[in-house]
Structure formats: C-alpha cells, structure tokens
Design a protein around this motif. Structure first.
Motif, PDB file in Angstrom:
ATOM      1  N   LYS A   1       1.660   6.461  -7.083  1.00  0.00           N
ATOM      2  CA  LYS A   1       0.558   7.328  -7.504  1.00  0.00           C
ATOM      3  C   LYS A   1       0.953   8.797  -7.402  1.00  0.00           C
ATOM      4  O   LYS A   1       0.504   9.637  -8.189  1.00  0.00           O
ATOM      5  CB  LYS A   1      -0.680   7.048  -6.647  1.00  0.00           C
ATOM      6  CG  LYS A   1      -1.932   7.803  -7.104  1.00  0.00           C
ATOM      7  CD  LYS A   1      -3.146   7.319  -6.349  1.00  0.00           C
ATOM      8  CE  LYS A   1      -3.032   7.678  -4.867  1.00  0.00           C
ATOM      9  NZ  LYS A   1      -4.274   7.342  -4.124  1.00  0.00           N
ATOM     10  N   ASN A   2       1.809   9.126  -6.447  1.00  0.00           N
ATOM     11  CA  ASN A   2       2.250  10.508  -6.244  1.00  0.00           C
ATOM     12  C   ASN A   2       3.642  10.772  -6.824  1.00  0.00           C
ATOM     13  O   ASN A   2       4.274  11.772  -6.477  1.00  0.00           O
ATOM     14  CB  ASN A   2       2.244  10.840  -4.751  1.00  0.00           C
ATOM     15  CG  ASN A   2       0.843  10.975  -4.193  1.00  0.00           C
ATOM     16  OD1 ASN A   2       0.231  12.045  -4.269  1.00  0.00           O
ATOM     17  ND2 ASN A   2       0.309   9.885  -3.641  1.00  0.00           N
TER      18      ASN A   2
ATOM     19  N   GLU B   1       0.914   4.013  -3.004  1.00  0.00           N
ATOM     20  CA  GLU B   1       0.658   5.432  -2.759  1.00  0.00           C
ATOM     21  C   GLU B   1       1.809   6.287  -3.281  1.00  0.00           C
ATOM     22  O   GLU B   1       1.585   7.342  -3.880  1.00  0.00           O
ATOM     23  CB  GLU B   1       0.471   5.666  -1.255  1.00  0.00           C
ATOM     24  CG  GLU B   1       0.141   7.103  -0.879  1.00  0.00           C
ATOM     25  CD  GLU B   1      -1.252   7.527  -1.317  1.00  0.00           C
ATOM     26  OE1 GLU B   1      -1.520   8.737  -1.319  1.00  0.00           O
ATOM     27  OE2 GLU B   1      -2.057   6.641  -1.663  1.00  0.00           O
ATOM     28  N   TRP B   2       3.030   5.833  -3.089  1.00  0.00           N
ATOM     29  CA  TRP B   2       4.191   6.585  -3.578  1.00  0.00           C
ATOM     30  C   TRP B   2       4.204   6.645  -5.102  1.00  0.00           C
ATOM     31  O   TRP B   2       4.496   7.695  -5.676  1.00  0.00           O
ATOM     32  CB  TRP B   2       5.480   5.947  -3.070  1.00  0.00           C
ATOM     33  CG  TRP B   2       5.755   6.248  -1.624  1.00  0.00           C
ATOM     34  CD1 TRP B   2       5.102   7.144  -0.836  1.00  0.00           C
ATOM     35  CD2 TRP B   2       6.763   5.645  -0.813  1.00  0.00           C
ATOM     36  NE1 TRP B   2       5.645   7.142   0.432  1.00  0.00           N
ATOM     37  CE2 TRP B   2       6.664   6.236   0.476  1.00  0.00           C
ATOM     38  CE3 TRP B   2       7.736   4.673  -1.018  1.00  0.00           C
ATOM     39  CZ2 TRP B   2       7.506   5.882   1.534  1.00  0.00           C
ATOM     40  CZ3 TRP B   2       8.580   4.322   0.024  1.00  0.00           C
ATOM     41  CH2 TRP B   2       8.458   4.924   1.291  1.00  0.00           C
TER      42      TRP B   2
ATOM     43  N   LEU C   1      -1.036   6.953   4.944  1.00  0.00           N
ATOM     44  CA  LEU C   1      -1.714   6.608   3.695  1.00  0.00           C
ATOM     45  C   LEU C   1      -3.094   7.267   3.576  1.00  0.00           C
ATOM     46  O   LEU C   1      -3.696   7.273   2.535  1.00  0.00           O
ATOM     47  CB  LEU C   1      -1.876   5.093   3.588  1.00  0.00           C
ATOM     48  CG  LEU C   1      -0.588   4.306   3.383  1.00  0.00           C
ATOM     49  CD1 LEU C   1      -0.876   2.829   3.362  1.00  0.00           C
ATOM     50  CD2 LEU C   1       0.101   4.728   2.098  1.00  0.00           C
ATOM     51  N   GLU C   2      -3.594   7.782   4.680  1.00  0.00           N
ATOM     52  CA  GLU C   2      -4.902   8.401   4.706  1.00  0.00           C
ATOM     53  C   GLU C   2      -4.921   9.617   3.794  1.00  0.00           C
ATOM     54  O   GLU C   2      -3.988  10.400   3.787  1.00  0.00           O
ATOM     55  CB  GLU C   2      -5.218   8.833   6.138  1.00  0.00           C
ATOM     56  CG  GLU C   2      -6.654   8.578   6.552  1.00  0.00           C
ATOM     57  CD  GLU C   2      -6.844   8.913   8.020  1.00  0.00           C
ATOM     58  OE1 GLU C   2      -6.363   9.979   8.433  1.00  0.00           O
ATOM     59  OE2 GLU C   2      -7.429   8.099   8.727  1.00  0.00           O
ATOM     60  N   GLN C   3      -5.958   9.808   3.040  1.00  0.00           N
ATOM     61  CA  GLN C   3      -6.091  10.979   2.181  1.00  0.00           C
ATOM     62  C   GLN C   3      -6.692  12.123   2.948  1.00  0.00           C
ATOM     63  O   GLN C   3      -7.631  11.927   3.730  1.00  0.00           O
ATOM     64  CB  GLN C   3      -6.965  10.651   0.958  1.00  0.00           C
ATOM     65  CG  GLN C   3      -6.373   9.559   0.068  1.00  0.00           C
ATOM     66  CD  GLN C   3      -5.082   9.996  -0.547  1.00  0.00           C
ATOM     67  OE1 GLN C   3      -4.911  11.165  -0.891  1.00  0.00           O
ATOM     68  NE2 GLN C   3      -4.129   9.070  -0.684  1.00  0.00           N
TER      69      GLN C   3
ATOM     70  N   ARG D   1       0.829  -1.202   0.000  1.00  0.00           N
ATOM     71  CA  ARG D   1       0.000   0.000   0.000  1.00  0.00           C
ATOM     72  C   ARG D   1       0.866   1.256   0.000  1.00  0.00           C
ATOM     73  O   ARG D   1       0.547   2.248  -0.661  1.00  0.00           O
ATOM     74  CB  ARG D   1      -0.930   0.000   1.220  1.00  0.00           C
ATOM     75  CG  ARG D   1      -2.083  -0.999   1.145  1.00  0.00           C
ATOM     76  CD  ARG D   1      -3.137  -0.572   0.130  1.00  0.00           C
ATOM     77  NE  ARG D   1      -3.735   0.715   0.477  1.00  0.00           N
ATOM     78  CZ  ARG D   1      -4.790   0.854   1.274  1.00  0.00           C
ATOM     79  NH1 ARG D   1      -5.341  -0.210   1.841  1.00  0.00           N
ATOM     80  NH2 ARG D   1      -5.280   2.055   1.513  1.00  0.00           N
TER      81      ARG D   1
END
Length: 239
Positions: free
Chosen positions: A191-192, A188-189, A236-238, A184
C-alpha cells in the motif's frame, strides 16, 4: 630505424574487437579458423576496405582463397554475415560491402538468453530459499496451506523473495510469528509502495520513531480490543 618502424606501426591505427566475441564465439557455432576469418573481415572494414576479396583475406591467413570463399558463403547462409549494396551518388556507381551486424545481433541474442536463464535460475533459488528460511524460523515443515500462501505472495502479489524474508524478520522482532501477521506487513508495504528490503527497513524505522511520539499508555489501553496489537511496537498502526 626501429623508431621509424614503430611510428609506422602506430600510424596504421588499431582495431577494436568486442571481448564478447572472443568469449562466446564457440557458443554460436564458430570454430577457431572461422572466428579468425571474421576478425580479418572486421579488420579490413575498420581499415576502410569494406569488401575484401578471398585472395586478400587468405593472404593474411594460412588457408587458401577457395577455403576463404567457402567459409564466407557459409557465414552468409548461417546468418552471421551479409553483403549490403550502396550507391555512390557522386560517381553514379554501386558498390558492395560486408556487414557483421548479423554476427553482433546473434551474440546479443545469445547474451540476452543467457542472462534471462541466469535470472530465472536465481529467481528459482531465491524462492527455494524463502521456503527453507520460513521452515527454519517456524522450526517445522510448512503446511500445504502455508506453502500455497507463499506461492500467492510470490506469483500473484508479486512480492520479491527478499521482501518476504524482510517481512518474516519484522514478524520475528514483533513476536508475532504467524502467516496472518506477515501478510498484514506485506499488505501495508504494498500500500505504501515498499518494494525492497532497504525501503522496508527505512519505513520501519520511521514508523518506530513516530510510535515513540505516539499517544500515552493510558490512551492506548483505552483503545478497542479489536485493534491489531503487537508487543513493544505495532508498526502496522496508522498514525
């Protein structure tokens, strides 16, 4: 007299010789004598004589002109030296000149393959280190499925070994030492567009700064049980 002689030497100029030739001439199959002859050819070219005769070359060396001729012929056959032809438009004449470009290209090819081999060895070592570091953190050998997951991260997802290790550290800090959580983080990394440990560190610091200004504890407790939660910080929370 000595000063005049010294000034005469200076007026003759200097010749620039690439350091890589001295360092790698044996790797491209040259002997000392052969390298010295090529250096003399280079010196003549730099001095304005692009096509020295075997006699001129042997006059600066301890070998015969016949030996020079044989070595020059061998250089051309080996692809280390070539003879170019030029036209003098004003005089309407053609002239020949030695070119050492094949020698420089061969050195460049050697250095490129050497660097590629070093990069491959470094990459292999980094990948091996990843497995060792994971086993050390998990305090056990990795399962075949976990090894396959690491291979997918490296070969398919194109995550660099240092970035994978950074994700492992994040999981350790968060108290979530499992492959699902690390996956996860990497997702996330990616994706960014996080590609280096430095970028990951900066991203994590910014996220934690946002977390401290996030919703109240009571609001957090009312969130869905299905939300992915992490002790202390859930980076990881948006927001």
């Amino acid at each position: 007299m000595e000063k005049a002689l010294f000034l005469k030497w200076l007026s003759e100029g200097t010749v620039s010789i690439p350091h890589v030739l001295f360092k790698h001439y044996r790797a491209i199959g040259l002997q000392d004598e052969e390298c010295m002859l090529l250096l003399h050819v280079h010196t003549f070219i730099e001095s304005g004589n692009p096509f020295p005769t075997p006699e001129e070359l042997s006059g600066r060396m301890s070998i015969s002109s016949a030996r020079c001729m044989g070595l020059l012929r061998g250089f051309i056959q080996q692809g280390l030296l070539e003879i170019d032809q030029y036209e003098d438009g004003e005089k309407g004449m053609y002239y020949e000149a030695y070119s050492l470009n094949p020698l420089w290209e061969k050195l460049l090819s050697l250095l490129s393959s050497h660097e590629a081999r070093q990069d491959q060895q470094q990459k292999q070592k980094e990948e091996e280190d990843v497995y060792s570091i994971f086993e050390r953190e998990f305090a056990r050998p990795l399962s075949p499925m976990e090894c396959e997951t690491l291979k997918i991260w490296i070969d398919q997802d194109r995550h660099s070994p240092p970035l994978i290790i950074s994700a492992l550290k994040e999981a350790v800090i968060s108290g979530k030492l499992n492959f699902r959580y690390i996956d996860r983080i990497l997702f996330e990394w990616k994706k960014n567009n996080i590609q280096t440990p430095e970028q990951a560190r900066s991203y994590g610091e910014k996220f934690r700064a946002r977390q401290t200004r996030g919703p109240s504890r009571s609001a957090e407790q009312g969130e869905s049980r299905n939300q992915f939660s992490v002790p202390v910080y859930n980076w990881l929370e948006q927001s």
